[in-house]
Design a protein around this motif. Structure first.
Motif, PDB file in Angstrom:
ATOM      1  N   ALA A   1      35.754  33.484  44.540  1.00  0.00           N
ATOM      2  CA  ALA A   1      36.209  32.617  43.826  1.00  0.00           C
ATOM      3  C   ALA A   1      35.665  30.798  43.679  1.00  0.00           C
ATOM      4  O   ALA A   1      35.192  31.014  42.282  1.00  0.00           O
ATOM      5  CB  ALA A   1      38.012  31.278  44.520  1.00  0.00           C
ATOM      6  N   LEU A   2      34.530  30.559  45.295  1.00  0.00           N
ATOM      7  CA  LEU A   2      33.695  29.929  45.247  1.00  0.00           C
ATOM      8  C   LEU A   2      32.632  30.022  43.804  1.00  0.00           C
ATOM      9  O   LEU A   2      32.842  28.995  43.078  1.00  0.00           O
ATOM     10  CB  LEU A   2      32.919  29.626  46.428  1.00  0.00           C
ATOM     11  N   GLU A   3      31.866  30.953  43.582  1.00  0.00           N
ATOM     12  CA  GLU A   3      31.042  31.769  43.390  1.00  0.00           C
ATOM     13  C   GLU A   3      31.428  31.457  41.832  1.00  0.00           C
ATOM     14  O   GLU A   3      30.644  30.976  40.740  1.00  0.00           O
ATOM     15  CB  GLU A   3      30.414  32.702  43.422  1.00  0.00           C
ATOM     16  N   VAL A   4      32.580  31.864  41.166  1.00  0.00           N
ATOM     17  CA  VAL A   4      32.934  32.148  39.931  1.00  0.00           C
ATOM     18  C   VAL A   4      33.444  30.737  39.449  1.00  0.00           C
ATOM     19  O   VAL A   4      32.683  30.286  38.409  1.00  0.00           O
ATOM     20  CB  VAL A   4      33.996  32.462  40.010  1.00  0.00           C
ATOM     21  N   VAL A   5      33.920  29.765  40.361  1.00  0.00           N
ATOM     22  CA  VAL A   5      33.949  28.356  39.926  1.00  0.00           C
ATOM     23  C   VAL A   5      32.804  27.428  39.851  1.00  0.00           C
ATOM     24  O   VAL A   5      32.936  27.364  39.313  1.00  0.00           O
ATOM     25  CB  VAL A   5      34.824  27.510  41.885  1.00  0.00           C
ATOM     26  N   LEU A   6      31.722  28.079  40.493  1.00  0.00           N
ATOM     27  CA  LEU A   6      30.080  27.150  40.582  1.00  0.00           C
ATOM     28  C   LEU A   6      29.631  28.089  38.936  1.00  0.00           C
ATOM     29  O   LEU A   6      29.342  27.008  38.347  1.00  0.00           O
ATOM     30  CB  LEU A   6      29.117  27.731  41.792  1.00  0.00           C
TER      31      LEU A   6
ATOM     32  N   GLY B   1      40.157  28.182  46.782  1.00  0.00           N
ATOM     33  CA  GLY B   1      40.655  29.585  47.864  1.00  0.00           C
ATOM     34  C   GLY B   1      41.786  29.946  47.328  1.00  0.00           C
ATOM     35  O   GLY B   1      41.913  31.485  47.776  1.00  0.00           O
ATOM     36  N   GLN B   2      42.994  29.494  47.752  1.00  0.00           N
ATOM     37  CA  GLN B   2      43.972  30.174  47.840  1.00  0.00           C
ATOM     38  C   GLN B   2      45.005  29.199  47.424  1.00  0.00           C
ATOM     39  O   GLN B   2      45.667  28.428  47.846  1.00  0.00           O
ATOM     40  CB  GLN B   2      44.595  30.210  49.259  1.00  0.00           C
ATOM     41  N   PRO B   3      45.515  28.903  45.717  1.00  0.00           N
ATOM     42  CA  PRO B   3      46.761  28.116  45.236  1.00  0.00           C
ATOM     43  C   PRO B   3      47.320  29.207  45.453  1.00  0.00           C
ATOM     44  O   PRO B   3      47.842  30.019  46.190  1.00  0.00           O
ATOM     45  CB  PRO B   3      45.879  28.707  43.464  1.00  0.00           C
TER      46      PRO B   3
ATOM     47  N   VAL C   1      39.868  29.343  36.579  1.00  0.00           N
ATOM     48  CA  VAL C   1      39.272  29.584  35.837  1.00  0.00           C
ATOM     49  C   VAL C   1      39.179  31.674  37.017  1.00  0.00           C
ATOM     50  O   VAL C   1      40.483  31.567  38.035  1.00  0.00           O
ATOM     51  CB  VAL C   1      37.599  29.459  35.942  1.00  0.00           C
ATOM     52  N   PRO C   2      39.924  32.624  36.453  1.00  0.00           N
ATOM     53  CA  PRO C   2      40.182  33.975  36.685  1.00  0.00           C
ATOM     54  C   PRO C   2      38.536  34.284  37.535  1.00  0.00           C
ATOM     55  O   PRO C   2      37.535  33.715  37.231  1.00  0.00           O
ATOM     56  CB  PRO C   2      40.120  34.753  36.196  1.00  0.00           C
ATOM     57  N   TYR C   3      39.057  34.956  38.543  1.00  0.00           N
ATOM     58  CA  TYR C   3      37.663  35.482  39.886  1.00  0.00           C
ATOM     59  C   TYR C   3      38.531  36.600  40.382  1.00  0.00           C
ATOM     60  O   TYR C   3      39.354  37.328  40.616  1.00  0.00           O
ATOM     61  CB  TYR C   3      37.496  34.246  41.052  1.00  0.00           C
ATOM     62  N   PRO C   4      37.520  37.491  40.507  1.00  0.00           N
ATOM     63  CA  PRO C   4      38.238  38.985  41.389  1.00  0.00           C
ATOM     64  C   PRO C   4      38.650  38.797  42.472  1.00  0.00           C
ATOM     65  O   PRO C   4      38.680  39.361  44.044  1.00  0.00           O
ATOM     66  CB  PRO C   4      36.488  39.569  41.502  1.00  0.00           C
ATOM     67  N   VAL C   5      40.129  38.557  42.423  1.00  0.00           N
ATOM     68  CA  VAL C   5      40.878  38.442  43.307  1.00  0.00           C
ATOM     69  C   VAL C   5      41.015  39.846  44.590  1.00  0.00           C
ATOM     70  O   VAL C   5      40.639  39.688  45.483  1.00  0.00           O
ATOM     71  CB  VAL C   5      42.277  38.494  43.454  1.00  0.00           C
ATOM     72  N   GLU C   6      40.512  41.057  43.638  1.00  0.00           N
ATOM     73  CA  GLU C   6      41.160  42.456  44.723  1.00  0.00           C
ATOM     74  C   GLU C   6      39.181  42.412  45.541  1.00  0.00           C
ATOM     75  O   GLU C   6      39.796  43.422  46.385  1.00  0.00           O
ATOM     76  CB  GLU C   6      40.606  43.572  43.673  1.00  0.00           C
ATOM     77  N   THR C   7      38.481  41.879  44.849  1.00  0.00           N
ATOM     78  CA  THR C   7      37.349  41.663  45.969  1.00  0.00           C
ATOM     79  C   THR C   7      37.143  40.884  47.145  1.00  0.00           C
ATOM     80  O   THR C   7      37.096  41.699  48.593  1.00  0.00           O
ATOM     81  CB  THR C   7      35.825  41.547  44.781  1.00  0.00           C
ATOM     82  N   ALA C   8      38.168  40.222  46.762  1.00  0.00           N
ATOM     83  CA  ALA C   8      38.346  38.876  48.324  1.00  0.00           C
ATOM     84  C   ALA C   8      39.736  40.126  48.850  1.00  0.00           C
ATOM     85  O   ALA C   8      39.626  39.436  50.004  1.00  0.00           O
ATOM     86  CB  ALA C   8      38.629  37.739  47.656  1.00  0.00           C
ATOM     87  N   GLN C   9      40.450  40.763  48.198  1.00  0.00           N
ATOM     88  CA  GLN C   9      41.227  41.243  49.149  1.00  0.00           C
ATOM     89  C   GLN C   9      41.614  41.786  49.934  1.00  0.00           C
ATOM     90  O   GLN C   9      41.055  42.227  51.185  1.00  0.00           O
ATOM     91  CB  GLN C   9      42.731  41.497  48.441  1.00  0.00           C
TER      92      GLN C   9
END
Length: 246
Positions: free
Chosen positions: A15-20, A192-194, A218-226
């Motif tokens: 999530a952080l990298e996508v936000v940046l 990182g955790q809405p 902004v969407p991020y790859p949730v599945e990867t974080a999971q």
């Protein structure tokens, strides 16, 4: 000056990298409102990334304290406590000391803005209702107080005898103009955790010259974080909730 506002990253590097990447070119200085770690699977990677960005101000959150032994986590639920203990075991000595040395809020950034994690009255207090929000606004020493901790975007505005709160529309970029005769309390949401039912990462941009706060999702790859959470052996509920935004 344009400030990038990040809060409650919670060891979610994806999530952080996508936000940046999404905010690239839109900011000059970084403000971090606490909880770099906890819940997520990459506490060192997130801490290293934030340190590399050289924020102008970083304050601690309750999970930063619990993971580094500054708090015993007795107020946490079972899953949060397990995650804090796991995080403490994973942190490098250098990152543990960095997190331990983070100051508590509130911190006055400049003449316009101050930041806190929970509330300017108590760094661990959750602001969920108008009564607590009003007390926070009245106790703040700057016209704009930015806070985190609840993981839920919200805006409060106080002017003379009027006090109003509102929730930004998640489907459009919300711009909050900062009137010179008003005081504001703003939570831009969690990276990182809405927890507002929207799994997309949340962040904000404060433009002090234009006197406005822009709130973005902004969407991020949730599945990867999971997958990383599950591979680390952390409770599955921490992975599941990311997809729900809860």
């Amino acid at each position: 000056m344009r400030y990038l506002i990040l809060s409650d990253i919670h060891a979610n590097l994806d999530a952080l990298e996508v936000v940046l990447a999404h905010a690239e070119g839109a900011w000059d200085r970084l403000l971090v409102l606490g909880d770099l770690v906890g819940y997520g699977a990459e506490p060192n990677e997130v801490t290293d990334r934030i340190r590399d960005l050289k924020p102008v101000v970083v304050i601690r959150g309750n999970h930063d304290k619990a993971a580094t032994g500054l708090d015993d986590g007795s107020q946490f639920n079972h899953v949060a406590r397990l995650a804090a203990e796991w995080t403490g075991e994973q942190l490098t000595a250098d990152n543990r000391e960095y997190l331990r040395q983070l100051p508590s809020g509130p911190i006055q950034v400049d003449a316009l803005v101050e930041i806190c994690h929970g509330s300017p009255l108590d760094e661990d207090h959750y602001i969920f209702d108008a009564h607590d929000a009003r007390e926070a606004v009245m106790s703040a020493t700057r016209p704009l107080c930015l806070f985190g901790h609840t993981h839920m975007p919200v805006m409060f505005r106080a002017v003379t005898d009027t006090f109003q709160g509102s929730v930004p529309d998640p489907d459009v970029e919300t711009t909050l103009p900062l009137d010179r005769d008003a005081r504001y309390l703003v939570n831009v949401g969690s990276v990182g955790q809405p927890r507002d039912g929207d799994p997309r990462a949340a962040y904000g941009i404060l433009d002090d010259e234009a006197r406005e706060v822009r709130m973005r999702r902004v969407p991020y790859p949730v599945e990867t974080a999971q997958r990383k959470i599950l591979a680390a052996g952390l409770p599955a509920s921490l992975a599941n909730r990311l997809a729900l935004g809860r």
